[in-house]
Enzyme design. Structure first.
Site, PDB file in Angstrom:
ATOM      1  CB  CYS A 156      95.388   9.244 111.757  1.00 57.29           C
ATOM      2  SG  CYS A 156      96.464   7.944 111.108  1.00 57.29           S
TER       3      CYS A 156
ATOM      4  CG  ASP B 143      95.841  12.264 102.730  1.00 60.22           C
ATOM      5  OD1 ASP B 143      95.507  13.445 102.954  1.00 60.22           O
ATOM      6  OD2 ASP B 143      96.816  11.720 103.277  1.00 60.22           O
TER       7      ASP B 143
END
Length: 211
Positions: free
Chosen positions: A6, A127
């Site tokens: 990402c 996360d």
């Protein structure tokens, strides 16, 4: 095992990472991120549109219309919601054929309730909890994952670096579907070290996620 890289935004770097054995490439469309894909960068737009990996657009509190416009411009396959978006947005995106990833911030003493009775994504992305919306480069306490007993598979994110192979192998959760790699493999925000990524992926080969 799903591998998602990402925070890509440099055209040459996108093409270099694309040849690696990964599944998803993520592009951040949040203007406050140092990895923001600017609409003025036509080289990045061309590289993203041509990318053959599954392309994930990362958004923070964008409207459905904004997401659809960006998706059309960059030919996205999946949408990652990283803000405080309502479950109805997941429904609307799924109805339009998008695979949806829902980011969940995990902090000290985290619990994983509140998912019952709401529209579920294809994957959660767990996360590290921060004051903002991710991108801290810090790893949360992965033992907190023991408290997650939902049916939706998840990707592990937050502070994963080249020396995390053994720690990843030690995570024995039946719904762990893959990992999300970002700042721990960068030479600068939005630019990945291809050699580091390749070596890490080779070392990770053979990890048997149970999902």
């Amino acid at each position: 095992m799903i591998i998602k890289v990402c925070g890509m935004r440099d055209a040459e770097n996108i093409r270099a990472v694309e040849v690696l054995d990964i599944d998803y490439m993520g592009f951040i469309f949040y203007p406050k991120s140092p990895r923001y894909v600017s609409p003025a960068d036509m080289g990045a737009k061309e590289a993203i549109r041509a990318c053959t990996k599954r392309k994930v657009g990362v958004f923070v509190n964008s409207t459905l219309d904004e997401i659809l416009q960006v998706s059309d411009n960059y030919l996205l396959n999946a949408i990652q919601l990283h803000g405080d978006e309502p479950p109805s947005l997941i429904t609307a995106l799924k109805q339009r054929g998008f695979e949806v990833i829902r980011a969940v911030s995990v902090g000290e003493g985290a619990t994983f309730g509140g998912f019952n009775g709401v529209e579920l994504p294809a994957y959660f992305l767990f996360d590290t909890k921060t004051a903002g919306y991710g991108g801290s480069g810090r790893r949360f306490d992965w033992t907190a994952l023991d408290g997650y007993n939902g049916e939706t598979p998840f990707l592990l994110s937050g502070g994963i670096t080249p020396d995390c192979v053994d720690a990843i192998k030690a995570v024995a959760h039946p719904k762990l579907a893959g990992i999300d790699l970002n700042s721990g493999f960068e030479t600068a925000p939005g630019v990945k070290d291809v050699c580091l990524l390749r070596a890490f992926l080779l070392e990770l080969e053979g990890v048997d996620f149970r999902f």
